[in-house]
Enzyme design. Structure first.
Site, PDB file in Angstrom:
ATOM      1  CD  GLU A 134     -25.342   4.373 -12.994  1.00 42.62           C
ATOM      2  OE1 GLU A 134     -25.470   4.994 -11.913  1.00 42.62           O
ATOM      3  OE2 GLU A 134     -26.256   4.282 -13.827  1.00 42.62           O
ATOM      4  CG  HIS A 159     -25.695   9.640 -10.166  1.00 41.01           C
ATOM      5  ND1 HIS A 159     -25.707   9.433 -11.524  1.00 41.01           N
ATOM      6  CD2 HIS A 159     -25.972   8.426  -9.616  1.00 41.01           C
ATOM      7  CE1 HIS A 159     -25.976   8.161 -11.776  1.00 41.01           C
ATOM      8  NE2 HIS A 159     -26.136   7.524 -10.632  1.00 41.01           N
ATOM      9  CG  HIS A 173     -24.749   3.403  -7.749  1.00 46.40           C
ATOM     10  ND1 HIS A 173     -26.057   3.064  -7.513  1.00 46.40           N
ATOM     11  CD2 HIS A 173     -24.804   4.337  -8.734  1.00 46.40           C
ATOM     12  CE1 HIS A 173     -26.852   3.749  -8.319  1.00 46.40           C
ATOM     13  NE2 HIS A 173     -26.126   4.539  -9.063  1.00 46.40           N
TER      14      HIS A 173
HETATM   15 CO    CO Z   1     -26.913   5.609 -10.704  1.00 48.67          CO
END
Ligand code: CO
Length: 134
Positions: A130, A7, A79
């Site tokens: 991440e 994502h 992020h």
């Molecule tokens: Co995230």
């Protein structure tokens, strides 16, 4: 080592307004908001054919994204999340390459119920990364 882009997270001040933009103007499939008090965010998932967008709004006084949203009142990309097969093996490889893991360095359970780590953006071209175990 990294696999799919899981994502892209966008931090916003007004989650309802951002959700409406994605749902109504962009015509995307948008989830209901989900509060994640342990992470200090409320999140909405936007499902795309090849990845997801996460809309994040600060939750609570100690939200880790509060300063970011204060500095970016229009919202901004916060992020990127890449999938890895084995998060501990990934951490080992990254640390051997001099990359710094944020926090105490131990994986936490993320928004999708899977272990995640965050990497220092100063080590990755100014981008907060991440890693999520598949
Ligand atoms: Co995230």
């Amino acid at each position: 080592m990294i696999g799919r882009l899981n994502h892209v997270a966008i931090a916003v001040k007004d989650l309802a307004a951002a959700s409406a933009l994605y749902r109504d103007a962009l015509g995307a499939k948008v989830s209901l908001p989900m509060a994640l008090p342990a992470h200090g965010v409320t999140v909405v998932f936007v499902e795309l054919a090849n990845t997801k967008i996460e809309l994040l709004q600060p939750l609570g006084a100690n939200s880790p994204i509060a300063n970011f949203v204060a500095k970016n009142p229009d919202g901004a990309i916060h992020h990127l999340c890449y999938e890895v097969e084995d998060i501990l093996a990934a951490r080992e490889r990254l640390q051997q390459n001099g990359a710094r893991v944020l926090g105490d360095g131990e994986p936490k359970i993320g928004a999708h119920g899977k272990p995640v780590l965050f990497l220092n953006p100063k080590d990755f071209a100014g981008t907060l990364i991440e890693l999520e175990q598949r």
